[in-house]
Motif scaffolding. Structure first.
Motif, PDB file in Angstrom:
ATOM      1  N   UNK A   1      11.954  16.607   5.021  1.00 61.23           N
ATOM      2  CA  UNK A   1      11.002  15.657   5.048  1.00 61.23           C
ATOM      3  C   UNK A   1      11.272  14.450   3.828  1.00 61.23           C
TER       4      UNK A   1
ATOM      5  N   UNK B   1      12.916  11.243   2.728  1.00 61.01           N
ATOM      6  CA  UNK B   1      13.659   9.868   3.348  1.00 61.01           C
ATOM      7  C   UNK B   1      14.716   9.626   2.584  1.00 61.01           C
TER       8      UNK B   1
ATOM      9  N   UNK C   1      15.751   3.710   4.338  1.00 58.22           N
ATOM     10  CA  UNK C   1      15.077   2.902   5.342  1.00 58.22           C
ATOM     11  C   UNK C   1      15.770   1.617   5.216  1.00 58.22           C
TER      12      UNK C   1
ATOM     13  N   UNK D   1      15.137  -2.006   7.729  1.00 55.13           N
ATOM     14  CA  UNK D   1      14.605  -2.675   8.696  1.00 55.13           C
ATOM     15  C   UNK D   1      15.577  -4.074   8.841  1.00 55.13           C
TER      16      UNK D   1
ATOM     17  N   UNK E   1       6.813  -6.459  10.305  1.00 58.08           N
ATOM     18  CA  UNK E   1       6.473  -5.150  10.269  1.00 58.08           C
ATOM     19  C   UNK E   1       5.122  -4.818   9.510  1.00 58.08           C
ATOM     20  N   UNK E   2       4.268  -3.980   9.869  1.00 57.40           N
ATOM     21  CA  UNK E   2       2.962  -3.925   9.294  1.00 57.40           C
ATOM     22  C   UNK E   2       3.157  -2.445   8.401  1.00 57.40           C
TER      23      UNK E   2
ATOM     24  N   UNK F   1       4.577   3.650   8.599  1.00 51.21           N
ATOM     25  CA  UNK F   1       4.339   5.085   8.346  1.00 51.21           C
ATOM     26  C   UNK F   1       4.165   5.860   9.457  1.00 51.21           C
TER      27      UNK F   1
ATOM     28  N   UNK G   1       5.300 -11.453   3.694  1.00 56.58           N
ATOM     29  CA  UNK G   1       4.545 -12.507   3.671  1.00 56.58           C
ATOM     30  C   UNK G   1       3.106 -12.226   3.281  1.00 56.58           C
TER      31      UNK G   1
ATOM     32  N   UNK H   1      -0.269 -12.686   5.698  1.00 63.01           N
ATOM     33  CA  UNK H   1      -0.544 -11.745   6.648  1.00 63.01           C
ATOM     34  C   UNK H   1      -0.424 -10.411   6.510  1.00 63.01           C
ATOM     35  N   UNK H   2       0.551  -9.891   5.251  1.00 68.00           N
ATOM     36  CA  UNK H   2       0.705  -8.758   5.358  1.00 68.00           C
ATOM     37  C   UNK H   2       1.725  -8.003   5.920  1.00 68.00           C
ATOM     38  N   UNK H   3       2.686  -9.129   6.693  1.00 62.31           N
ATOM     39  CA  UNK H   3       3.784  -8.673   7.451  1.00 62.31           C
ATOM     40  C   UNK H   3       4.926  -8.683   6.456  1.00 62.31           C
ATOM     41  N   UNK H   4       5.488  -7.419   6.980  1.00 62.75           N
ATOM     42  CA  UNK H   4       6.816  -7.039   6.366  1.00 62.75           C
ATOM     43  C   UNK H   4       8.124  -7.529   6.946  1.00 62.75           C
TER      44      UNK H   4
ATOM     45  N   UNK I   1      11.146  -7.518   5.501  1.00 65.91           N
ATOM     46  CA  UNK I   1      12.490  -6.628   5.457  1.00 65.91           C
ATOM     47  C   UNK I   1      12.091  -5.597   4.566  1.00 65.91           C
ATOM     48  N   UNK I   2      12.686  -4.512   4.833  1.00 63.88           N
ATOM     49  CA  UNK I   2      12.127  -3.169   4.163  1.00 63.88           C
ATOM     50  C   UNK I   2      13.790  -2.245   4.021  1.00 63.88           C
ATOM     51  N   UNK I   3      13.922  -1.981   2.726  1.00 64.27           N
ATOM     52  CA  UNK I   3      15.176  -1.283   2.509  1.00 64.27           C
ATOM     53  C   UNK I   3      14.768  -0.265   1.509  1.00 64.27           C
ATOM     54  N   UNK I   4      15.283   0.999   1.714  1.00 67.84           N
ATOM     55  CA  UNK I   4      15.069   2.107   0.704  1.00 67.84           C
ATOM     56  C   UNK I   4      16.377   2.998   0.408  1.00 67.84           C
TER      57      UNK I   4
ATOM     58  N   UNK J   1       8.648  11.958   2.145  1.00 71.74           N
ATOM     59  CA  UNK J   1       7.847  11.061   3.263  1.00 71.74           C
ATOM     60  C   UNK J   1       6.153  10.840   2.680  1.00 71.74           C
TER      61      UNK J   1
ATOM     62  N   UNK K   1       5.702   7.610   0.623  1.00 76.78           N
ATOM     63  CA  UNK K   1       6.004   6.404   0.934  1.00 76.78           C
ATOM     64  C   UNK K   1       5.058   5.487   0.923  1.00 76.78           C
ATOM     65  N   UNK K   2       3.899   5.915   1.223  1.00 77.16           N
ATOM     66  CA  UNK K   2       2.579   4.765   1.423  1.00 77.16           C
ATOM     67  C   UNK K   2       2.332   4.285  -0.099  1.00 77.16           C
TER      68      UNK K   2
ATOM     69  N   UNK L   1       5.149   1.932  -1.130  1.00 79.73           N
ATOM     70  CA  UNK L   1       4.958   0.556  -0.320  1.00 79.73           C
ATOM     71  C   UNK L   1       3.660  -0.215  -0.880  1.00 79.73           C
ATOM     72  N   UNK L   2       2.866   0.581  -1.016  1.00 81.07           N
ATOM     73  CA  UNK L   2       1.490  -0.192  -1.719  1.00 81.07           C
ATOM     74  C   UNK L   2       2.039  -0.804  -3.017  1.00 81.07           C
TER      75      UNK L   2
END
Lengths: 393, 245
Positions: A202, A204, A207, A209, A215-216, A221, B190, B193-196, B198-201, B207, B210-211, B214-215
């Motif tokens: 588990x 990662x 990632x 996108x 995305x939100x 998640x 953005x 609106x809190x829209x992402x 692009x996301x890259x890791x 797992x 992750x939260x 991102x926060x």
């Protein structure tokens, strides 16, 4: 050759189906297609099938001097090729955007995540290290190349030398709907793609996108949760395939592509067994039949209009004037006379006549569809069928 | 982690910042007269230059133009002197073309491209000095350049990196922290609106973390957007003073 664009109806149909949580091949939104891993006779060679998507992977190695900045680390090289045999849209010898994206994604999830211990590839520090080269060829493109490629790469790498454990799994979002493992047509209507690489612990690995979607955080998640489940399934599958191959080799059984593909069909022209839902078939069928019976009474078929021989028109709209000239308008009349004659002959039992009879029957059907306003013309023109005359006994 | 202690026991990072602190951000808009929009941005020691041309008629093959929106063309390059080792190819290698692609995708999501059908917007970004967070510096600089060119966007696009060391999320990584082999997450947001976009890791991360990561990155992006907004407002003041005289 450029890819044929997806028609608007197809696009709408796909989107509508996805909205209703249905997919073209009958899968659920989070289902993978069938994955099949086949190993070749050589170590480090495998073919992965993901539905109709097929990729071939070959791992090879050679001794090279290491990079100056990392004298104790081996070198991993990934090369994915999109040859035109996989899809007519792929051009040969061209660095397309898709190719760059796939290659970098592979590199990132297998090299940068350090799932392969590059230090173990060192032979003499600063002088000789192993360079592992992973070549992936796409044999058939039916969507989700990234998954197929990464499964192939990791299977071939594990097969090649001692197994390193780290497996990838992915998700894809279509609009605000989430689909796992999209096929080629689904990929075309997608708004964006979210690729998550994970191992079975588990963790990662990467990632990414792409495709200009918004995305939100919650969506990301949620995707990672789905990915972790899929990853454990795929890991299990790869391990099983590896074990199977090992067992067969040990027992001296037959192995390699030739054995696993008895039909000698490398790419397409084969159809997998598809499970068909058979419960309540009878009831559903009866139900449909009952419903259709009621509708037949209501439907009134508009009588077709014959404009000229060989043309007929049903329904409303502009009157068909295709192939109609002034002269041709007279022709149906001769036909009518012909049918008269044929009707007379039809009593005879000669073969020739029977054939003619069929023809005549066909023409009468057409002719009945229109009442000719000018009755005089029916007898006016000549040119009776000579063959018919001769056939008369 | 190569023996480097990325986070001291007192909670300080290599360059003396606390975990959620950003590097100093300085920016100027309209640095070129020739271009439709341009900006220069420093995020710590990372320096980026962005230039925007357009919207204009599609160059090259006509078939590239789209009937319902504008095409965004991005080119990312790094100056040969930008890294410790001299770079041979400023652009065109795999990493650069990937970066160009990501920039393109980010701005396709943020710019209101449907206002300019059959046209093209060019964004050229150059890294003058690379000290971590190249992608985010490029996005921030390009946002300012787009604002300078007067191209309508949904919102500021702010990008920031974040790392994860010893159960703590670090915002805005520098080169030493990035190359240490730890997790690094790049996020373009953005903010309103809190829209992402692009996301890259890269590298491994459990797992469950992750939260938090991102926060941290999103908070950093929101902080950045305030700074960028300040830069734009200051620039407008200067320009309006100049034109009123």
């Amino acid at each position: 050759m450029r890819d044929t664009p997806l028609s608007n109806c197809d696009r709408l149909f796909l989107l509508k189906a996805i909205e209703e949580k249905k997919r073209l091949d009958g899968r659920q939104t989070y289902d993978y297609r069938n994955i099949k891993i086949t190993f070749g006779t050589d170590y480090g060679c495998c073919i992965v099938e993901l539905g109709k998507t097929r990729v071939l992977c070959q791992v090879s190695c050679e001794l090279v001097p290491p990079k100056d900045s990392r004298p104790t680390e081996g070198i991993m090289f990934f090369n994915l090729e999109l040859s035109p045999m996989a899809s007519p849209a792929f051009e040969p010898n061209r660095q397309s955007e898709l190719l760059v994206l796939l290659n970098r994604q592979l590199e990132r999830c297998l090299r940068n995540s350090k799932c392969i211990d590059t230090e173990s590839l060192c032979v003499v520090s600063g002088e000789k290290v192993w360079q592992i080269r992973v070549d992936i060829h796409v044999l058939n493109h039916d969507g989700n190349l990234m998954d197929a490629a990464s499964i192939a790469a990791i299977s071939a790498l594990s097969h090649f030398r001692r197994p390193d454990v780290a497996i990838q799994g992915r998700d894809v979002t279509v609009g605000s709907y989430l689909l796992v493992d999209p096929c080629e047509r689904e990929e075309r209507v997608k708004d964006g793609l979210l690729v998550i690489a994970m191992n079975k612990h588990q963790e990662i690995c990467s990632i990414q996108s792409s495709g200009g979607i918004m995305l939100l955080k919650d969506q990301v998640l949620r995707c990672s949760k789905i990915a972790s489940i899929k990853v454990s399934e795929i890991t299990e599958l790869i391990n099983k395939a590896l074990e199977n191959d090992k067992k067969i080799r040990k027992e001296g059984g037959k192995f390699g592509f030739a054995e696993s593909m008895p039909k000698e069909r490398i790419t397409t022209l084969k159809r997998d067994k598809a499970p068909v839902e058979m419960t309540d078939v009878k009831e559903t069928a009866n139900d449909i039949v009952n419903r259709t019976e009621t509708t037949t009474e209501v439907a009134s078929v508009p009588s077709p209009v014959l404009v000229a021989t060989g043309t007929a028109q049903v329904g409303e709209g502009i009157v068909n004037s295709w192939g109609l000239d002034e002269d041709e308008e007279d022709e149906p009349l001769t036909e009518d006379r012909k049918t008269d004659e044929v009707m007379i002959i039809s009593d005879s039992e000669e073969e020739e006549v029977v054939i003619l009879n069929e023809e005549a029957h066909f023409t009468t059907l057409l002719l009945r569809m229109r009442v000719y306003p000018d009755a005089r013309r029916l007898t006016g023109t000549s040119s009776a069928f000579p063959t018919v005359e001769r056939a008369r006994p | 982690m190569a023996g480097l202690e990325l986070l001291s026991d007192q909670g300080y990072r290599l360059d003396g910042r606390k975990a959620p602190e950003l590097r100093k951000l300085q920016a100027r808009m309209s640095v070129f007269a020739q271009a439709d929009g341009s900006a220069y941005l420093e995020q710590g020691n990372t320096k980026a230059l962005a230039v925007v041309y357009g919207p204009h008629e599609t160059r090259g093959s006509r078939s590239k133009s789209l009937h319902d929106r504008a095409v965004i063309n991005c080119q990312y390059s790094m100056a040969t002197f930008s890294t410790a080792e001299r770079k041979r190819r400023p652009h065109g290698d795999r990493k650069s073309s990937e970066m160009s692609l990501h920039l393109k995708q980010t701005f396709e999501a943020a710019v209101l491209t449907e206002l300019y059908p059959r046209s093209q917007i060019d964004i050229y970004v150059k890294i003058l000095q690379a000290d971590g967070g190249n992608y985010s510096a490029c996005v921030n600089a390009a946002t300012l350049a787009l604002v300078d060119a007067g191209i309508p966007m949904r919102d500021y696009v702010c990008a920031c990196t974040a790392g994860f060391v010893e159960d703590t999320a670090l915002a805005d990584l520098c080169h030493a922290e990035e190359s240490g082999g730890g997790t690094s997450l790049a996020l373009a947001l953005l903010p309103r609106s809190g829209n992402i976009a692009l996301l890259q890791m890269d590298a491994r991360l459990h797992q469950d973390h992750l939260n938090a990561l991102m926060e941290a990155a999103m908070t950093a992006c929101k902080g950045l957007s305030k700074v960028l907004d300040g830069v734009v407002r200051q620039h407008l003041e200067e320009v309006s003073v100049l034109t009123s005289e």
